[in-house]
Structure formats: structure tokens, C-alpha cells
Write a protein that holds these residues in place. Structure first.
Motif, PDB file in Angstrom:
ATOM      1  N   UNK A 449      -2.716   8.890  -6.013  1.00 52.35           N
ATOM      2  CA  UNK A 449      -0.872   8.303  -5.381  1.00 52.35           C
ATOM      3  C   UNK A 449      -1.255   8.921  -3.388  1.00 52.35           C
ATOM      4  N   UNK A 450      -0.953  10.715  -3.528  1.00 52.84           N
ATOM      5  CA  UNK A 450      -1.615  10.793  -2.043  1.00 52.84           C
ATOM      6  C   UNK A 450      -2.699  10.179  -1.181  1.00 52.84           C
ATOM      7  N   UNK A 451      -3.688   9.700  -1.623  1.00 50.52           N
ATOM      8  CA  UNK A 451      -5.212   9.427  -0.916  1.00 50.52           C
ATOM      9  C   UNK A 451      -4.331   7.870  -0.434  1.00 50.52           C
ATOM     10  N   UNK A 452      -3.573   7.033  -0.946  1.00 49.77           N
ATOM     11  CA  UNK A 452      -3.018   5.847  -0.802  1.00 49.77           C
ATOM     12  C   UNK A 452      -2.484   6.280   0.006  1.00 49.77           C
ATOM     13  N   UNK A 453      -0.883   7.101   0.506  1.00 51.18           N
ATOM     14  CA  UNK A 453       0.302   7.289   1.371  1.00 51.18           C
ATOM     15  C   UNK A 453      -0.941   8.200   2.414  1.00 51.18           C
ATOM     16  N   UNK A 454      -2.007   8.434   1.920  1.00 46.74           N
ATOM     17  CA  UNK A 454      -2.912   8.570   3.807  1.00 46.74           C
ATOM     18  C   UNK A 454      -3.496   8.145   4.778  1.00 46.74           C
ATOM     19  N   UNK A 455      -3.925   6.542   3.836  1.00 46.64           N
ATOM     20  CA  UNK A 455      -4.654   5.833   4.722  1.00 46.64           C
ATOM     21  C   UNK A 455      -3.281   4.904   4.804  1.00 46.64           C
ATOM     22  N   UNK A 456      -2.771   4.736   4.218  1.00 43.00           N
ATOM     23  CA  UNK A 456      -1.698   3.857   4.970  1.00 43.00           C
ATOM     24  C   UNK A 456      -0.728   4.810   6.582  1.00 43.00           C
ATOM     25  N   UNK A 457      -0.514   6.044   6.392  1.00 39.79           N
ATOM     26  CA  UNK A 457       0.113   6.546   7.251  1.00 39.79           C
ATOM     27  C   UNK A 457      -1.586   6.434   9.022  1.00 39.79           C
ATOM     28  N   UNK A 458      -2.447   6.727   8.405  1.00 42.03           N
ATOM     29  CA  UNK A 458      -3.288   7.122   9.230  1.00 42.03           C
ATOM     30  C   UNK A 458      -3.584   5.398   9.484  1.00 42.03           C
ATOM     31  N   UNK A 459      -3.377   4.679   8.908  1.00 43.47           N
ATOM     32  CA  UNK A 459      -3.763   3.176  10.051  1.00 43.47           C
ATOM     33  C   UNK A 459      -2.024   2.556  10.406  1.00 43.47           C
TER      34      UNK A 459
END
Length: 492
Positions: A449-459
Motif C-alpha cells: 500500500x505504501x509503494x502504491x502511494x509512492x508511485x502515485x505521488x511521484x507521478x
């Protein structure tokens, strides 16, 4: 051709050492491709590449878990080893598997990928066959160490091959297809164990014949892989037009195809990238139960009070459920182009529900215990989604092979820890080991869940900062890392 490194994100590099695909396109020119052409090409690739990848992964899973079946066929008694020594055999395999990940990643970049993979498949097949001659702990331990050395190549090689031939949207399903080898390997192993237990001879034991047969099959597949699996689109047996189409259709990936120059700055980029460490943590956490399940599943089932033959047959549904969950995960991830939610679902079903039933059901509730045992096999179906993350979200050839090595090293670490949770002192229930399944998969689900949040934030950050920049021609093949390339966006 290549690209000089850029230390700052967003800095446009000079083209001096680019991907081999760009050099090929400059030399061969263009070739018009219709939608029908692309569909025909993908079908051809699926027939030429995916079956061989499946065969390699099927045999690597089967060959490393044959010892699990051999154990219920009398291996411990025939070789005079203890239960703790048997558990250590699984650990030895993953220790050498881990140690060889980074050397094999380097060699894979410098050598023809498919030829290197084929050679390793042949050599581990030879090691499997030699298990039939093992008479004691020393021989088994030595062979287990060597098996880990050669099998270390298979997953990173197949991840690399998948990223060379398929679009990012196509990769989850193809990774899922070759990862089906874990399920089919489990089914084949269980059926073979059941069949060989009906064999009796004064010369060879049933488990010796089993090792000899599958070792010989693996050596044959190694030869076929070296001969028929292409090293890259540029050196394949495709026509000139098909080679160009295979390259051009991967522009949208922005991850390149092949570069034989090892770039140390990309290694540093990999080790300083947050996604690398989050993926590594998820892999370790979910591999702890995976290591325990793959090495001790037959032992767990036999501990419910079944005979060796019944144990072999009752192991078959585990492989079937693995196949079903892998296919469902691959189809779901491909349809919605979302890997993270699929991973979380698999971990919740396998680790929380399955692990909970296995750990906390009453000892007489065989149906609940078997159900829990079977459901834990869905945990492993999350691994191809992590492989797909590595293929889709890591760019730069050196960074990609380094990230693949880190992912598999994390997989090894989890598989080293997993079997150690099964101690002789906890027999036959192994309650601490079963509780570890629940705890580790819960941690993996939270990290996903943290990785998903990181990818969306970075995009979103990249859209705000670089959304107005013009596209630079052929930058898809400049061998840039995902952090250097301002046009790159992560798939979550």
C-alpha cells in the motif's frame, strides 16, 4: 551509441552510449506496422518465447522442491540425516542463490542472455541428476549449494527477456504465464512422488529414480533454451521487418531493450531509489511464508495424520490453486493495469485467511487445516506481480539487472528465514512457523500500500514539474534510468 550519464534529474544527456536497439534502428531504417501486423507478431512471440520461459521456471521450481517430496519418500532415513539437517538443506540452497544474484546479474548483461540462461539450466539439471547418487549429509549439502548457484539465473533472466519483448501493459500476463511453472511444478512433483512410491527395487530407491529422471529432462530443456530462445530482438530469427516492429512497439515502455555496457552510476541510482527498497522489503516479508510452504508443505500435510501416498495426492490441490491464482492475478493486473491492488488481495487471502486457518484451527479440524494450507499457496502468486513491477518501473539496463538481483536477493533472504521457523521442537503443529506466515504477509500488504502511494505521488510530482517539456526524439532508447527520464511514469 550510448548516453552519457546525468547526475541531476531532468538534465538532458548527450547521446554517446545508447541502447543497442537504437543503433539497430539507425542501421536498418523504418518499417511500417499495421495493427494486424502487431497482433500477428505478438502471437508469434507468445508461441516462440513464453513456452520456453515456462519450461525453465517450471523445472527450477520442481527441481528445487523435489527434495520436499523425496523427504516423505524416505530420503532422511536412507541418508541418515536429521530433521534439522533437512531444514538446513533449504537454507543452503537460498544462501548460495542469494550470493550469486549480483555476479549472475553482471554476467547476464555482458553475455548473451538466453545462452547464459540455457547453460545454467543444463548445469542445474546435472546437479539434480547427481542427487540420485547422494548417500549422506555432506553430499546432499554440496549438491544443494551448487543447485542454488545455477538456479540463481532463472528469474532475473526471464524478467529481462519479458521486458525485451513485451509492452508494460502486456508484461503482467506474460510473467504470469511463465510463473505458472510454480503451480505446474507442484502438480507434477506431487503426481511423480505418488507414482514413484509404487516403484520398488533393490538397486535404486524411488526418490533416486525421481531425481535422475527430472535432472535429465532439465538438461534437455537447457539445450533447447540455448538454441531456440532469442537473446534479443536484434539477434533473433525474426525477419528484418519483424525485428524493427518488435523494437518500435516497445518505445512506450521507455525502459530500453539491451545495453552491454555496465554503468556504475546506474548501480548507485538503483541503491538510492526508494522503490528498490520498498519492493525488497515486500519480497522478503512475503517470501518468509513462501520458503516455509515450498520446503515443508508435504511435511505439514503428513503431520495432519496422512500416509506418504495420501500426502502426495493431497499436495496436488496446492499446485492447482497456485495456477488459478497466478492466472487470475495476471489477467486482473493486465486488464486494469494495476499490480499493487492485486498483490494486496493475494496476501490477504493467502496470508491472513489461509495462514490464520492453518495456525489457529483445532488440531482435529483437518478440513480447515487443509483449506488453510492450500490458501497459503496464493501468497506466491504475488511474486510475479513484483517481477512485473521490476520489468515495468525500472529503466536503464544496468539499473534493471541490479534491481532484478536485489529483488531475487530479497526473495532468497525470505526463503532462508522461512524454513528456519520450522523447528523440530515445535513438531508436529509448528505453531510459531504458522503464526509467522500471518505476521509477515500482513507486513508485506502494508508495504505494498505504501509503494502504491509512492508511485502515485511521484507521478503527480513529475506531471507538475515536467508536464510541459517537449519530447526528445529516440529518448526511449537512450538507456536512461527511470529517475533520469523526465517522461517516465510509474505503473502501480
Amino acid at each position: 551509441m550510448s548516453v552519457e550519464k546525468s547526475e541531476k534529474e531532468g538534465q538532458v544527456p548527450e547521446v554517446v552510449d545508447a541502447d543497442a536497439a537504437l543503433e539497430y534502428l539507425h542501421r536498418e531504417g523504418a518499417a511500417a506496422m499495421t495493427e494486424a501486423d502487431e497482433k500477428a507478431l505478438v502471437r508469434k512471440l507468445d508461441l516462440k518465447i513464453v513456452p520456453l520461459m515456462w519450461a525453465c521456471y517450471n523445472l527450477q521450481y520442481l527441481d528445487k522442491t523435489l527434495i520436499n517430496y523425496a523427504n516423505v519418500m524416505g530420503l532422511q532415513e536412507d541418508t541418515g540425516i536429521t530433521g534439522n539437517q533437512f531444514a538446513l538443506l533449504a537454507t543452503l540452497f537460498y544462501v548460495t542463490y542469494l550470493v550469486f544474484e549480483f555476479p549472475t546479474g553482471y554476467l547476464m548483461q555482458r553475455l548473451p542472455t538466453a545462452k547464459y540462461l540455457g547453460a545454467n539450466v543444463f548445469l542445474w539439471g546435472l546437479i539434480v541428476a547427481l542427487n540420485s547418487a547422494a548417500k549422506n549429509w555432506a553430499a546432499l549439502a554440496t549438491l544443494r549449494v551448487l543447485l542454488g548457484c545455477f538456479e540463481a539465473s532463472v528469474a532475473p533472466a526471464l524478467i529481462l527477456v519479458t521486458s525485451m519483448w513485451y509492452k508494460r501493459s502486456e508484461q503482467p500476463l506474460r510473467v504470469g504465464f511463465w510463473y505458472l511453472g510454480t503451480g505446474t511444478g507442484s502438480i507434477i512433483g506431487a503426481l511423480s512422488s505418488f507414482g514413484f512410491q509404487h516403484y520398488e527395487s533393490d538397486t535404486f530407491t524411488s526418490w533416486q529414480i525421481m531425481f535422475l529422471l527430472f535432472g535429465s529432462i532439465t538438461m534437455a530443456v537447457g539445450i533447447l533454451t540455448a538454441v531456440f530462445l532469442p537473446d534479443s530482438p536484434m539477434t533473433s530469427r525474426l525477419t528484418r521487418e519483424e525485428k524493427i516492429w518488435a523494437i518500435e512497439r516497445l518505445r512506450e515502455n521507455q525502459t530500453g531493450i539491451e545495453n552491454k555496457h555496465f554503468k556504475w552510476y546506474q548501480v548507485r541510482d538503483c541503491f538510492t531509489d526508494p522503490q528498490t527498497w520498498i519492493i525488497a522489503f515486500i519480497t522478503v516479508a512475503m517470501s518468509i511464508p513462501n520458503g516455509a510452504i515450498s520446503s515443508f508443505q508435504a511435511t505439514i500435510i503428513k503431520g495432519f495424520g496422512y500416509t506418504s501416498k495420501e500426502t502426495a495426492l493431497l499436495s496436488i490441490p496446492s499446485g492447482v490453486l497456485t495456477c488459478v491464482s497466478v492466472i487470475a492475478a495476471g489477467v486482473g493486473a493486465a486488464k486494469y493495469d494495476a499490480r499493487g491492488p492485486v498483490i494486496v488481495t493475494l496476501l490477504l487471502v493467502g496470508g491472513i485467511l489461509g495462514g490464520g486457518l492453518l495456525a489457529f484451527s483445532h488440531g482435529d479440524a483437518k478440513a480447515a487445516l487443509l483449506t488453510g494450507n492450500y490458501l497459503t499457496n496464493t501468497i506466491g502468486a504475488a511474486l510475479p506481480m513484483l517481477y512485473s513491477y521490476a520489468a515495468a518501473n525500472v529503466a536503464g539496463h544496468t539499473k534493471k539487472v541490479t534491481a532484478n538481483a536485489m529483488l531475487l536477493a530479497a526473495f532468497c533472504l525470505g526463503n532462508i528465514i522461512g524454513p528456519l521457523t520450522f523447528r523440530d521442537a515445535d513438531r508436529p503443529a509448528y505453531l510459531p512457523a504458522k503464526a509467522a506466515i500471518v505476521a509477515s504477509t500482513a507486513a508485506a500488504a502494508l508495504a505494498t500500500a505504501a509503494l502504491i502511494a509512492y508511485y502515485r505521488w511521484e507521478n503527480a510530482r513529475r506531471d507538475r514539474r515536467y508536464g510541459g517539456l517537449a519530447h526528445r526524439a529516440d529518448s526511449e532508447f537512450f538507456d536512461l534510468t527511470d529517475r533520469e527520464n523526465t517522461e517516465f511514469r510509474y505503473r502501480w
